[in-house]
Design a protein around this motif. Structure first.
Motif, PDB file in Angstrom:
ATOM      1  N   UNK A  10      42.967  23.861  45.579  1.00 55.39           N
ATOM      2  CA  UNK A  10      42.979  25.198  46.207  1.00 55.39           C
ATOM      3  C   UNK A  10      43.761  26.188  45.346  1.00 55.39           C
ATOM      4  N   UNK A  11      44.896  25.724  44.832  1.00 58.31           N
ATOM      5  CA  UNK A  11      45.721  26.606  43.991  1.00 58.31           C
ATOM      6  C   UNK A  11      44.971  26.992  42.726  1.00 58.31           C
ATOM      7  N   UNK A  12      44.263  26.018  42.186  1.00 62.91           N
ATOM      8  CA  UNK A  12      43.508  26.267  40.956  1.00 62.91           C
ATOM      9  C   UNK A  12      42.439  27.344  41.180  1.00 62.91           C
ATOM     10  N   UNK A  13      41.754  27.249  42.316  1.00 61.95           N
ATOM     11  CA  UNK A  13      40.705  28.241  42.628  1.00 61.95           C
ATOM     12  C   UNK A  13      41.339  29.633  42.759  1.00 61.95           C
ATOM     13  N   UNK A  14      42.483  29.692  43.444  1.00 59.31           N
ATOM     14  CA  UNK A  14      43.168  30.979  43.613  1.00 59.31           C
ATOM     15  C   UNK A  14      43.620  31.511  42.255  1.00 59.31           C
ATOM     16  N   UNK A  15      44.105  30.612  41.414  1.00 58.60           N
ATOM     17  CA  UNK A  15      44.585  31.014  40.087  1.00 58.60           C
ATOM     18  C   UNK A  15      43.435  31.573  39.245  1.00 58.60           C
ATOM     19  N   UNK A  16      42.276  30.916  39.344  1.00 63.08           N
ATOM     20  CA  UNK A  16      41.102  31.360  38.569  1.00 63.08           C
ATOM     21  C   UNK A  16      40.740  32.792  38.928  1.00 63.08           C
ATOM     22  N   UNK A  17      40.910  33.139  40.209  1.00 66.16           N
ATOM     23  CA  UNK A  17      40.585  34.501  40.628  1.00 66.16           C
ATOM     24  C   UNK A  17      41.695  35.473  40.216  1.00 66.16           C
ATOM     25  N   UNK A  18      42.923  35.097  40.507  1.00 68.49           N
ATOM     26  CA  UNK A  18      44.048  36.011  40.260  1.00 68.49           C
ATOM     27  C   UNK A  18      44.169  36.392  38.784  1.00 68.49           C
ATOM     28  N   UNK A  19      43.809  35.463  37.898  1.00 68.88           N
ATOM     29  CA  UNK A  19      43.994  35.745  36.475  1.00 68.88           C
ATOM     30  C   UNK A  19      42.679  36.038  35.738  1.00 68.88           C
ATOM     31  N   UNK A  20      41.661  36.455  36.501  1.00 69.21           N
ATOM     32  CA  UNK A  20      40.445  36.954  35.845  1.00 69.21           C
ATOM     33  C   UNK A  20      39.614  35.887  35.157  1.00 69.21           C
ATOM     34  N   UNK A  21      39.620  34.663  35.688  1.00 65.03           N
ATOM     35  CA  UNK A  21      38.740  33.640  35.119  1.00 65.03           C
ATOM     36  C   UNK A  21      37.401  33.593  35.874  1.00 65.03           C
ATOM     37  N   UNK A  22      37.478  33.463  37.204  1.00 64.00           N
ATOM     38  CA  UNK A  22      36.241  33.315  37.979  1.00 64.00           C
ATOM     39  C   UNK A  22      36.326  34.104  39.283  1.00 64.00           C
ATOM     40  N   UNK A  23      35.279  34.881  39.556  1.00 56.69           N
ATOM     41  CA  UNK A  23      35.177  35.620  40.820  1.00 56.69           C
ATOM     42  C   UNK A  23      33.942  35.140  41.577  1.00 56.69           C
ATOM     43  N   UNK A  24      33.987  35.147  42.918  1.00 53.45           N
ATOM     44  CA  UNK A  24      32.762  34.859  43.664  1.00 53.45           C
ATOM     45  C   UNK A  24      31.741  35.952  43.355  1.00 53.45           C
ATOM     46  N   UNK A  25      30.460  35.594  43.249  1.00 51.57           N
ATOM     47  CA  UNK A  25      29.440  36.605  42.951  1.00 51.57           C
ATOM     48  C   UNK A  25      29.347  37.621  44.081  1.00 51.57           C
ATOM     49  N   UNK A  26      29.097  38.868  43.763  1.00 53.45           N
ATOM     50  CA  UNK A  26      28.921  39.959  44.744  1.00 53.45           C
ATOM     51  C   UNK A  26      30.007  39.909  45.809  1.00 53.45           C
ATOM     52  N   UNK A  27      31.234  39.793  45.372  1.00 52.98           N
ATOM     53  CA  UNK A  27      32.330  39.532  46.320  1.00 52.98           C
ATOM     54  C   UNK A  27      32.489  40.620  47.369  1.00 52.98           C
ATOM     55  N   UNK A  36      30.358  42.055  48.896  1.00 52.11           N
ATOM     56  CA  UNK A  36      29.413  41.772  49.993  1.00 52.11           C
ATOM     57  C   UNK A  36      29.653  40.378  50.564  1.00 52.11           C
ATOM     58  N   UNK A  37      30.863  39.868  50.397  1.00 55.59           N
ATOM     59  CA  UNK A  37      31.273  38.553  50.908  1.00 55.59           C
ATOM     60  C   UNK A  37      30.699  37.376  50.135  1.00 55.59           C
ATOM     61  N   UNK A  38      30.217  37.616  48.936  1.00 53.63           N
ATOM     62  CA  UNK A  38      29.816  36.510  48.065  1.00 53.63           C
ATOM     63  C   UNK A  38      28.434  35.971  48.351  1.00 53.63           C
ATOM     64  N   UNK A  39      27.980  35.106  47.436  1.00 49.19           N
ATOM     65  CA  UNK A  39      26.673  34.457  47.581  1.00 49.19           C
ATOM     66  C   UNK A  39      26.909  32.976  47.326  1.00 49.19           C
TER      67      UNK A  39
END
Ligand code: ATP
Length: 514
Positions: free
Chosen positions: A8-25, A27-30
Motif C-alpha cells: 500500500x505504501x509503495x502504491x502511495x509513493x508511486x503517486x506522490x513522487x510522480x511515478x504512476x497515476x491512475x488513468x483519467x483520475x 473522473x475517478x480512474x479506469x
C-alpha cells in the motif's frame, strides 16, 4: 510492517513522487489502466533500453522491429486467440465479486506451502540447533499430510486445465473449501470461459466495417514479419526478432496495481531455430534471461523458475521467471518453446509459403521458435518493490530511499547550490549544462540541503552534487551517494567519469552471458 502494508505504501509513493497515476483520475480512474508520470516514464524508458540493448546490441543475430497494434483479423484466427484465448472465471453469488478460477486454486496451493513453512519454523524453534530441515520435511506426519493433499489437488488441477474441464475446476474449488475473501462464503457460480481480447470496428459502418482486435500479445507482429526480416536482413538461422510494444487484455480480475493491467507493454523476442534444437535454445535462453534479472542485484534468492502446469496450445515447453513480490512469488517473464505452431498456422491461413532454406541441411522447413516475453510494467513493479526501503537514521530521523540500480534511475544527478546567491547557482548551471547531453540531471535550490537530499532519495537519484562557497576557490563539489549517504569532495572535471562508471549499462551487461 506487513507485506500488505508495504505494498500500500509503495502504491502511495508511486503517486506522490510522480511515478504512476491512475488513468483519467479526475473522473475517478479506469479499471486496471494507469499512466506513468514524470519519473515513471524515465524509469520505464531505462528498463526498455536495458532490455533492448541486451537483445539487439549484444547479439549479432537479433534485430528489432516495431509492428502496428492493429493487424488483419485472420491473424488472430490463425494464432488461436479467437478460439482459445480464454480465462476461466467464477463469481461469488454473495459478494458479486468475480475471480479467475485457476488463480483461486493456485492461491490455495500457495497457502498450503505457507502452512508447511510454519510447521518448519515451529519445529526449528523446538529442536533448535539439532534441527534438520530436510529430515523434518521427509518425516513429519503433519507436513506429509499437507503435502499429500496438495499433490493430489495439483494433479487434478493440471488435468482439469489441460482438458478444459470447467466442472472439475469448480469441484476442486468446492473440495478445497475455498471461500470468497470478501463474503467469506462458498456460494459459487459455475466456471465459465471468458475471451480476453478487446475488439473494435475499423472503417465506417456504411462501407461494411471489419471487426479488428487490439493485439493481446506483440509476438504475432513478429511472426507475420518473419519473411520480411529474414529476406531483407539476409538472416541465417538461428536468429531473433525483438519488439517492444503495447498489448491489451480484458483481464477478469485486476486488483494488483500494475501487476495485471488491461493495457500494458511487452518486450518480446522470438528466436527462430532449426527443428530439433529448440530444447537446447530454450534452456540457453532461460539462463540468459535469469542472468539479466539477477544482474540488477536484488538478490538471487528472490527469483525462481516455475514450470507451467498447463502448456499453451502452441508450446512444447514453458517456464516462468518469478520474482518475490510483496504479495508472493509471481510471474514476471515467460520463456516458451512455441514449436512451428505460429509460422505453420500463418502459412496455412495466408496460403503463403513461410519457410527457411537451410543450406547446411539442403532442405526447406518451417523454423521452430523459442520466445522470451516480459511485461515492462511488471518489471517496473518488480524494481519498485525491491528498491523501496524505509530507513531509520542514526540521528533518529527516517528516510524513504529507492535503491534503484543507478543505470535505471530516473534522474542520475541532482545539482544543488548551497545558497541561491554568491554565484553558486551559476556554477551549478554550468555543471548541468555539461552533464545534460548525456544524463538526466535536475537543478534544485529550494529548502535546506537535508530536505533536498530526501527528495532525491525518494525518487532514487544516485548522486547529489552540492556547490558551496569553497567550490568557487577550489573547483570541487561535494558528492553525496544515495545508498551509503557518504560524502566526498570531487573535482568538477572528474564528475562526468564518476557518473559514467556508475550509470552505464556496461557493468550490468558484463554479468550476462551473451
Ligand atoms: P498471467 O498468467 O499472469 O496472466 P500470462 O502467462 O498470461 O500471465 P504471457 O501471456 O506469458 O502472460 O505474457 C508475457 C508477459 O507479459 C508476462 O510474463 C507478464 O510480464 C506480461 N503480462 C501479461 N499479462 C499482463 C497484464 N495483464 N498486465 C501486465 N503485464 C502482463
Amino acid at each position: 510492517m506487513t507485506q500488505e502494508e508495504l505494498f500500500k505504501k509503495l502504491i502511495a509513493h508511486c503517486k506522490e513522487y510522480g511515478f504512476i497515476f491512475p488513468s483519467s483520475e479526475i473522473y475517478d480512474g479506469l479499471g486496471a489502466v494507469y499512466d506513468y508520470g514524470q519519473n515513471g516514464v524515465e524509469l520505464k524508458n531505462n528498463i526498455k533500453s536495458y532490455w533492448w540493448d541486451s537483445m539487439v546490441k549484444l547479439h549479432e543475430n537479433i534485430v528489432g522491429i516495431d509492428a502496428a497494434i492493429f493487424m488483419h483479423p485472420r491473424v488472430w484466427e490463425a494464432s488461436g486467440h479467437v478460439g482459445a484465448f480464454n480465462d476461466p472465471l467464477i463469481d461469488n453469488k454473495d459478494s458479486k465479486k468475480r475471480y479467475r478460477a485457476d488463480v483461486l486454486v493456485e492461491d490455495w496451493m500457495a497457502k498450503q506451502e505457507e502452512k508447511i513453512e510454519k510447521e518448519v519454523e515451529k519445529a526449528h524453534k523446538r529442536f533448535k540447533e539439532n534441527f534438520n530441515r530436510e529430515q523434518y520435511l521427509a518425516t513429519s506426519p503433519r507436513v506429509l499430510e499437507i503435502k499429500a493433499k496438495m499433490d493430489a489437488v495439483h494433479e487434478r488441477f493440471a488435468t482439469a486445465l489441460n482438458d478444459n474441464n470447467l466442472e472439475e475446476l469448480k469441484q476442486i474449488i468446492l473440495d478445497c473449501e475455498i471461500v470468497c475473501p470478501i463474503s467469506g462464503t462458498r456460494n459459487w457460480t459455475d466456471v465459465r470461459q471468458f475471451n480476453l481480447m478487446f475488439s473494435t470496428q475499423m472503417g465506417s459502418t456504411a462501407d461494411g466495417a471489419n471487426t479488428v482486435y487490439l493485439r493481446p500479445e506483440t509476438a504475432q507482429g513478429i511472426f507475420v514479419n518473419y519473411l520480411n526480416v529474414q529476406k531483407t536482413g539476409r538472416m541465417k538461422l538461428p536468429f531473433g526478432i525483438a519488439q517492444i510494444g503495447k498489448a491489451f487484455r480484458n483481464e477478469i480480475v485486476a486488483r494488483q496495481f500494475i501487476f495485471r493491467m488491461r493495457e500494458f507493454e511487452q518486450m518480446e523476442m522470438q528466436f527462430f531455430v532449426q527443428p530439433g534444437t529448440e530444447m537446447q535454445w530454450w534452456s540457453e535462453w532461460k539462463e540468459t534471461r535469469m542472468a539479466w534479472h539477477r544482474a540488477l542485484g536484488f538478490g538471487d534468492e528472490n527469483y525462481r523458475f516455475h514450470d507451467h502446469d498447463k502448456l499453451a496450445h502452441y508450446a512444447n515447453a514453458a517456464t516462468d521467471i518469478e520474482f518475490n513480490f510483496p504479495f508472493g512469488f509471481k510471474e514476471v517473464e515467460g520463456i516458451h518453446s512455441r514449436t512451428d505452431f505460429d509460422l505453420g498456422r500463418h502459412q496455412e491461413f495466408s496460403g503463403k509459403k513461410i519457410q527457411y532454406f537451410d543450406p547446411e541441411r539442403g532442405e526447406s522447413y518451417v523454423p521452430y521458435v523459442v520466445e522470451t516475453s516480459i511485461g515492462v510494467d511488471r518489471m517496473f513493479l518488480q524494481i519498485m518493490s525491491a528498491a523501496y526501503t524505509e530507513e531509520k537514521l542514526e540521528n533518529g530521523e527516517e528516510r524513504v530511499v529507492l535503491r534503484i540500480p543507478a543505470a535505471l534511475a530516473p534522474t542520475k544527478v541532482a545539482v544543488l547550490p548551497l545558497v541561491k546567491k554568491d554565484g553558486l547557482p551559476e556554477v551549478a548551471r554550468q555543471i548541468i549544462d555539461d552533464l545534460k547531453y548525456d544524463y538526466t540531471v535536475v537543478y534544485d535550490e529550494k529548502d535546506s540541503i537535508g530536505k533536498r537530499y530526501r527528495r532525491q532519495d525518494a525518487i532514487g537519484t544516485p548522486f547529489c552534487v552540492t556547490v558551496d562557497h569553497d567550490t568557487l576557490n577550489d573547483g570541487m563539489v561535494t558528492v553525496r551517494h544515495r545508498d551509503t549517504m557518504q560524502q566526498e569532495r570531487v573535482k568538477i572535471e572528474d564528475l562526468r567519469a564518476m557518473v559514467e562508471k556508475a550509470v552505464s549499462f556496461r557493468e550490468l551487461f558484463k554479468k550476462i552471458k551473451a
